[in-house]
Design a protein around this motif. Structure first.
Motif, PDB file in Angstrom:
ATOM      1  N   THR A   1      68.329  25.709  58.243  1.00 15.11           N
ATOM      2  CA  THR A   1      67.637  26.887  58.757  1.00 15.11           C
ATOM      3  C   THR A   1      67.051  27.644  57.583  1.00 15.11           C
ATOM      4  OG1 THR A   1      69.705  28.116  58.705  1.00 15.11           O
ATOM      5  CG2 THR A   1      69.100  27.116  60.787  1.00 15.11           C
TER       6      THR A   1
ATOM      7  N   GLU B   1      71.609  17.741  61.079  1.00 14.78           N
ATOM      8  CA  GLU B   1      71.391  19.161  61.268  1.00 14.78           C
ATOM      9  C   GLU B   1      70.293  19.607  60.328  1.00 14.78           C
ATOM     10  OE1 GLU B   1      74.338  22.461  61.159  1.00 14.78           O
ATOM     11  OE2 GLU B   1      75.648  20.881  61.942  1.00 14.78           O
TER      12      GLU B   1
ATOM     13  N   SER C   1      73.273  12.501  66.144  1.00 12.84           N
ATOM     14  CA  SER C   1      74.281  13.556  66.333  1.00 12.84           C
ATOM     15  C   SER C   1      74.739  14.206  65.032  1.00 12.84           C
ATOM     16  CB  SER C   1      75.484  13.006  67.098  1.00 12.84           C
ATOM     17  OG  SER C   1      76.068  11.939  66.367  1.00 12.84           O
ATOM     18  N   ASP C   2      74.684  13.486  63.912  1.00  8.35           N
ATOM     19  CA  ASP C   2      75.148  14.056  62.642  1.00  8.35           C
ATOM     20  C   ASP C   2      74.026  14.686  61.806  1.00  8.35           C
ATOM     21  OD1 ASP C   2      73.984  11.613  62.150  1.00  8.35           O
ATOM     22  OD2 ASP C   2      75.464  10.951  60.700  1.00  8.35           O
TER      23      ASP C   2
ATOM     24  N   ALA D   1      64.282  18.862  67.177  1.00  9.19           N
ATOM     25  CA  ALA D   1      65.353  19.868  67.117  1.00  9.19           C
ATOM     26  C   ALA D   1      65.079  21.002  68.098  1.00  9.19           C
ATOM     27  CB  ALA D   1      65.490  20.404  65.700  1.00  9.19           C
TER      28      ALA D   1
ATOM     29  N   ASP E   1      72.359  12.843  54.314  1.00  9.09           N
ATOM     30  CA  ASP E   1      71.810  13.989  53.610  1.00  9.09           C
ATOM     31  C   ASP E   1      70.640  13.572  52.720  1.00  9.09           C
ATOM     32  OD1 ASP E   1      71.769  16.747  52.850  1.00  9.09           O
ATOM     33  OD2 ASP E   1      72.751  16.190  50.975  1.00  9.09           O
TER      34      ASP E   1
END
Length: 174
Positions: free
Chosen positions: A173, A170, A167-168, A118, A98
């Protein structure tokens, strides 16, 4: 006469220390107004740099540096050097992915690379360079930095290197 003056100066220094923070007693490091403001600013904007903290709190760089040292000694704040920049976080913000992601998203070049990966999925460096209208060596530099931070995975497939988001990871949005 100088002996008496020196002992009087020592006495005043001792008295002054009674009303200040000390790591050797149980005083509250956040009782100092500027230090508490710096601590709040770090919590409000994790990954903030030294110069950004000085601007946000209207405190000089040397004073911010001093208070950050105390906050780090008290394990209230920790710092990490990410992409060549020292970033400050509250001790409760410990998710390294993060932290690295926030730092990468602050920079337009790395933000755009992450967004394209992405949207498009795995891609070769040359494909990303064409898409972003950048030199492949610049894209390679940013991808290497992102891979070192654990945000991108790079795998060789024959002569090509394919990059994809880890994969981890994100992206937020908006």
């Amino acid at each position: 006469m100088t002996v008496e003056r020196a002992s009087a100066d020592d006495w005043w220094r001792y008295l002054g220390s009674l009303f200040r923070y000390s790591r050797f007693d149980d005083s509250d490091p956040l009782a100092h107004e500027s230090r508490a403001e710096i601590y709040r600013a770090v919590g409000d904007d994790p990954g903030i740099s030294l110069s950004e903290l000085a601007a946000a709190t209207d405190v000089s760089l040397s004073t911010v540096r001093h208070h950050l040292r105390i906050l780090e000694e008290e394990t209230l704040v920790h710092s990490e050097k990410i992409q060549g920049k020292r970033c400050y976080y509250r001790a409760d913000a410990t998710d390294e992915v993060d932290i690295a992601l926030r730092t990468a998203l602050e920079k337009p070049a790395t933000r755009r690379i992450l967004e394209v990966l992405a949207e498009r999925g795995p891609a070769q460096t040359t494909t990303l360079a064409d898409e972003l209208d950048r030199d492949p060596s610049t894209i390679t530099h940013h991808l290497t930095t992102l891979a070192d931070a654990g945000l991108v995975v790079r795998e060789r497939e024959g002569p090509a290197v394919i990059s994809r988001l880890a994969s981890d990871v994100e992206l937020p949005t908006e």
